[in-house]
Design a protein around this motif. Structure first.
Motif, mmCIF file in Angstrom:
data_model
loop_
_atom_site.group_PDB
_atom_site.id
_atom_site.type_symbol
_atom_site.label_atom_id
_atom_site.label_comp_id
_atom_site.label_asym_id
_atom_site.label_seq_id
_atom_site.Cartn_x
_atom_site.Cartn_y
_atom_site.Cartn_z
ATOM 1 N N LEU A 199 0.859 -1.201 -0.016
ATOM 2 C CA LEU A 199 -0.171 0.067 -0.018
ATOM 3 C C LEU A 199 0.840 1.393 0.011
ATOM 4 C CD1 LEU A 199 -2.612 -1.356 2.620
ATOM 5 C CD2 LEU A 199 -2.937 -0.572 0.198
ATOM 6 N N THR A 200 1.943 1.272 0.652
ATOM 7 C CA THR A 200 2.598 2.366 0.848
ATOM 8 C C THR A 200 3.572 2.558 -0.520
ATOM 9 O OG1 THR A 200 4.590 1.160 1.631
ATOM 10 C CG2 THR A 200 3.066 2.410 3.206
ATOM 11 N N GLY A 201 3.805 1.594 -1.034
ATOM 12 C CA GLY A 201 4.531 1.521 -2.655
ATOM 13 C C GLY A 201 3.415 2.202 -3.688
ATOM 14 N N LYS A 202 2.281 1.707 -3.443
ATOM 15 C CA LYS A 202 1.121 2.112 -4.306
ATOM 16 C C LYS A 202 1.016 4.106 -3.862
ATOM 17 C CE LYS A 202 -3.750 2.134 -5.221
ATOM 18 N NZ LYS A 202 -5.094 1.727 -4.942
ATOM 19 N N ILE A 203 1.295 4.185 -2.732
ATOM 20 C CA ILE A 203 1.091 5.931 -2.474
ATOM 21 C C ILE A 203 2.256 6.402 -2.797
ATOM 22 C CG2 ILE A 203 0.836 7.478 -0.590
ATOM 23 C CD1 ILE A 203 -0.560 5.435 1.085
ATOM 24 N N ASP A 243 -7.345 9.585 -4.017
ATOM 25 C CA ASP A 243 -6.535 8.254 -4.169
ATOM 26 C C ASP A 243 -5.620 8.036 -3.019
ATOM 27 O OD1 ASP A 243 -7.883 7.896 -6.733
ATOM 28 O OD2 ASP A 243 -6.077 8.250 -7.773
ATOM 29 N N ILE A 244 -4.853 9.034 -2.509
ATOM 30 C CA ILE A 244 -4.112 8.804 -1.431
ATOM 31 C C ILE A 244 -4.997 8.560 -0.073
ATOM 32 C CG2 ILE A 244 -2.554 10.068 0.097
ATOM 33 C CD1 ILE A 244 -1.204 11.290 -2.401
ATOM 34 N N GLN A 245 -6.048 9.411 0.129
ATOM 35 C CA GLN A 245 -7.006 8.999 1.358
ATOM 36 C C GLN A 245 -7.568 7.913 1.220
ATOM 37 O OE1 GLN A 245 -9.502 12.574 0.565
ATOM 38 N NE2 GLN A 245 -8.243 13.777 2.141
ATOM 39 N N ASP A 246 -7.931 7.352 0.030
ATOM 40 C CA ASP A 246 -8.598 5.865 0.096
ATOM 41 C C ASP A 246 -7.531 4.989 0.511
ATOM 42 O OD1 ASP A 246 -10.990 7.112 -0.707
ATOM 43 O OD2 ASP A 246 -10.802 6.675 -2.905
ATOM 44 N N THR A 247 -6.142 4.863 0.003
ATOM 45 C CA THR A 247 -5.227 3.944 0.170
ATOM 46 C C THR A 247 -5.068 4.040 1.513
ATOM 47 O OG1 THR A 247 -4.188 4.251 -2.264
ATOM 48 C CG2 THR A 247 -2.854 3.192 -0.714
ATOM 49 N N LEU A 248 -4.955 5.180 2.177
ATOM 50 C CA LEU A 248 -4.727 5.295 3.773
ATOM 51 C C LEU A 248 -5.686 4.813 4.542
ATOM 52 C CD1 LEU A 248 -2.818 8.841 4.083
ATOM 53 C CD2 LEU A 248 -1.923 6.865 4.099
ATOM 54 N N ASP A 249 -6.896 4.907 4.082
ATOM 55 C CA ASP A 249 -8.246 4.331 4.823
ATOM 56 C C ASP A 249 -8.059 2.899 4.710
ATOM 57 O OD1 ASP A 249 -9.535 6.690 5.341
ATOM 58 O OD2 ASP A 249 -10.535 6.679 3.494
ATOM 59 N N THR A 250 -7.262 2.352 3.473
ATOM 60 C CA THR A 250 -7.285 0.705 3.428
ATOM 61 C C THR A 250 -6.136 0.527 4.344
ATOM 62 O OG1 THR A 250 -7.696 0.970 0.936
ATOM 63 C CG2 THR A 250 -6.600 -1.089 1.758
ATOM 64 N N ASN A 275 5.566 5.710 8.331
ATOM 65 C CA ASN A 275 6.234 6.941 8.842
ATOM 66 C C ASN A 275 6.956 7.785 7.614
ATOM 67 O OD1 ASN A 275 6.648 8.875 11.200
ATOM 68 N ND2 ASN A 275 8.588 8.790 10.315
ATOM 69 N N GLY A 276 7.588 6.947 6.681
ATOM 70 C CA GLY A 276 8.396 7.736 5.692
ATOM 71 C C GLY A 276 7.274 7.955 4.443
ATOM 72 N N THR A 277 6.217 7.239 4.222
ATOM 73 C CA THR A 277 5.415 7.353 3.201
ATOM 74 C C THR A 277 4.378 8.522 3.883
ATOM 75 O OG1 THR A 277 5.204 5.191 2.529
ATOM 76 C CG2 THR A 277 3.369 6.410 2.066
#
Length: 186
Positions: free
Chosen positions: A45-49, A68-75, A116-118
């Motif tokens: 998921l962080t790779g996708k972000i 898209d970023i918010q949705d991925t973070l929700d995931t 944290n890095g992402t």
């Protein structure tokens, strides 16, 4: 071959003791598998972000990129929550120590470091105000994971995760970690 009445109770006791040991090992294995899966899922998921944020400046962020970023973070939040729930459903173990606890702590530290890095990259691109609820959710779920792991018998999990994270250069671990309330070295 002689048959002994003393051998029968020993045989029965051994038969009952063996499943308990394998049950404990299986439960520890379940915890390890869940946390290893979390590492894999979070890294994906962080790779996708990160792929989304590469080459995007703050001025060039579209509303769709932010969503898209918010949705991925929700995931990410729901993924960590699933691991917390699955791990909490395991009743474990009074003696998980040593290498197993260190290994699990290293996996949790890897998740925290990755997130944290992402999140640092995302904050630069979309701003903290756009991801505050996701960061709060991630922080709450990771805190929950640490509590569940401690409740399963990993009594030193918090200090072990902190120790692993303290090996990172200062400044590399920032906001997410401070949200967990871990005492990091300055």
């Amino acid at each position: 071959m002689k048959f002994s009445l003393f051998a029968v109770p020993a045989l029965i006791a051994g038969a009952f003791a063996a499943p308990a040991i394998s049950q404990e090992k299986r439960q520890v294995g379940q915890v390890v598998t869940l946390v290893e899966g979390l590492v894999s899922d979070v890294t994906s998921l962080t790779g996708k972000i990160n792929a989304t944020t590469i080459g995007v400046g703050a001025a060039g962020v579209s509303a769709q990129v932010t969503v898209d970023i918010q949705d991925t973070l929700d995931t990410v939040v729901s993924t960590v929550e699933e691991v917390v729930n699955a791990t909490g459903a395991i009743s474990l173990v009074d003696g998980v120590v040593g290498e197993t606890e260190t290994y699990i702590a290293g996996l949790v530290a890897l998740v925290v470091e990755e997130l944290n890095g992402t999140l640092g990259n995302v904050e630069t691109v979309v701003g903290l105000d756009k991801i505050t609820s996701q960061v709060t959710g991630i922080t709450n779920q990771l805190g929950g994971l640490l509590n569940v792991l401690q409740g399963l018998g990993l009594q030193n999990i918090l200090s072990t995760v902190t120790g692993v994270l303290n090996l990172l250069p200062v400044g590399q671990v920032t906001g997410l970690i401070s949200g967990l309330g871990l005492p990091l070295k300055q």
